[in-house]
Design an enzyme around this catalytic site. Structure first.
Site, mmCIF file in Angstrom:
data_model
loop_
_atom_site.group_PDB
_atom_site.id
_atom_site.type_symbol
_atom_site.label_atom_id
_atom_site.label_comp_id
_atom_site.label_asym_id
_atom_site.label_seq_id
_atom_site.Cartn_x
_atom_site.Cartn_y
_atom_site.Cartn_z
ATOM 1 N N GLU A 291 -4.606 6.549 -4.809
ATOM 2 C CA GLU A 291 -4.792 6.167 -6.510
ATOM 3 C C GLU A 291 -5.960 6.362 -6.922
ATOM 4 O O GLU A 291 -6.804 6.243 -6.705
ATOM 5 C CB GLU A 291 -4.657 4.574 -6.289
ATOM 6 C CG GLU A 291 -3.259 4.581 -5.868
ATOM 7 C CD GLU A 291 -2.743 2.838 -5.795
ATOM 8 O OE1 GLU A 291 -3.475 2.460 -5.767
ATOM 9 O OE2 GLU A 291 -1.900 2.494 -5.531
ATOM 10 N N ARG B 58 0.799 -1.047 -0.254
ATOM 11 C CA ARG B 58 0.271 -0.173 0.101
ATOM 12 C C ARG B 58 1.103 1.242 0.317
ATOM 13 O O ARG B 58 1.771 1.222 0.820
ATOM 14 C CB ARG B 58 -1.008 -0.289 0.882
ATOM 15 C CG ARG B 58 -1.857 -0.946 0.840
ATOM 16 C CD ARG B 58 -2.804 -0.757 0.277
ATOM 17 N NE ARG B 58 -4.365 -1.835 -0.050
ATOM 18 C CZ ARG B 58 -4.230 -2.173 -0.983
ATOM 19 N NH1 ARG B 58 -3.059 -3.257 -1.518
ATOM 20 N NH2 ARG B 58 -5.592 -3.151 -1.013
ATOM 21 N N HIS C 117 0.148 0.164 -9.430
ATOM 22 C CA HIS C 117 -0.933 -0.970 -8.657
ATOM 23 C C HIS C 117 -1.393 -2.016 -9.268
ATOM 24 O O HIS C 117 -3.089 -2.679 -9.161
ATOM 25 C CB HIS C 117 -1.895 -0.298 -8.040
ATOM 26 C CG HIS C 117 -2.079 -0.955 -6.633
ATOM 27 N ND1 HIS C 117 -2.365 -0.332 -5.400
ATOM 28 C CD2 HIS C 117 -2.322 -2.379 -6.178
ATOM 29 C CE1 HIS C 117 -2.111 -1.048 -4.630
ATOM 30 N NE2 HIS C 117 -2.466 -2.253 -4.851
#
Length: 319
Positions: free
Chosen positions: A260, A231, A279
């Site tokens: 994000e 994360r 990601h």
């Protein structure tokens, strides 16, 4: 009779997962649902379950769905779910633990190798017509120490890969048990002080937010490499940028970011020493199916228990 509704906070779900949910109506929230979108869908459909792919499931969303019994994460990280609010409301939280472990561990390896071997920079130089064999030296990882923060399914798999290429593997995880003998468990302080590569594979919590910061980076070995497939909130991004610019960190391979989708312009964009991906460590064809099936299976299990009158529990599973 109308089927009970399951809301998916995304635009799709693997067909194998959809097939498991045949007794329910599935409502998709779209690619980038905001909280207001989820609240509106919850009010309209009063779902019995939410499968979380994108966006945040807040107390407001839960309150808009009185019938809600379970929030099932399509993946391992549950930091986008207000677990305290779920507990207060008797809503169970589950995660697809291990479903994307192979994919994420492979991506962590790819980022580490890209940093050590200057893959991105050399590729750009070659395409520009340069031949840097006489001047470039990459890093040999054999014999180097990799420090893993998080030894769940992903961390253990990555540890095995690092051991296979001859690295010394040290790790910190206060909850890990029955680790293989090639993983040396150490205090977190030792990770900062000893590692040539630090790789983050832990959930984001209130206690470890921005654990990679100016203070911890100052304790690292000069030239350390940082890899993050967990994360973005684990890293103070401004501090990391300063550390890369100063050479304290030789390279950073990042698959997650504090916000994000990553905002543009971003402080990392165009900066030497950063290898970035959006990601997608857990985004493979196999992981997509595995996570969908696990999320669906977890959802059905909770709903079946609920119908049988079992007491709800909150089971937020780690990576």
């Amino acid at each position: 009779m109308t089927k009970p509704v399951i809301v998916v906070t995304g635009a799709d779900l693997a067909p194998e997962a959809v097939a498991l949910l045949g007794d329910y109506e599935i409502v998709f929230a779209g690619k980038t649902p905001e909280t207001a979108d989820l609240v509106a869908l919850a009010r309209k459909h009063d779902p019995v379950a939410i499968i979380v792919r994108y966006g945040r499931v807040t107390a407001e969303v839960m309150d808009a769905a009185p019938a809600l019994k379970v929030i099932s994460k399509h993946g391992t990280g549950t930091d986008t779910i207000d677990k305290a609010a779920a507990t207060e409301r008797g809503i169970e939280v589950t995660a697809a633990a291990g479903a994307n472990a192979a994919a994420v561990a492979e991506h962590a390896l790819a980022l580490m190798l890209a940093c050590a071997k200057s893959v991105v920079q050399l590729d750009a130089r070659m395409h520009a017509g340069h031949w840097d064999k006489a001047t470039h030296k990459s890093v040999e990882l054999n014999g180097r120490t990799v420090g893993l923060v998080g030894l769940g399914a992903i961390g253990r798999r990555f540890a095995r890969m690092c051991d296979a290429i001859g690295m010394r593997v040290i790790g910190f995880d206060p909850f890990a048990t029955d680790l293989p003998d090639y993983v040396e468990v150490v205090p977190l302080e030792t990770i900062w002080e000893t590692s040539d590569v630090i790789s983050l594979q832990c959930p984001l919590t209130a206690d470890n937010k921005e654990m990679v910061n100016a203070g911890t980076l100052a304790r690292c070995k000069p030239g350390v490499m940082i890899v993050n497939t967990a994360r973005g909130g684990l890293i103070d991004e401004a501090a990391l940028l300063d550390a890369v610019r100063s050479g304290r960190v030789s390279a950073a391979g990042l698959d997650s970011f504090a916000r994000e989708p990553m905002t543009s312009p971003h402080i990392f964009q165009g900066q030497p020493g950063f290898v970035l991906s959006p990601h997608i460590g857990g985004v493979t064809s196999a992981a997509y199916v595995n996570m969908g099936v696990a999320a669906a299976t977890n959802t059905i299990a909770v709903l079946d228990r609920s119908r049988e009158g079992a007491s709800p529990t909150v089971a937020a599973l780690g990576a």
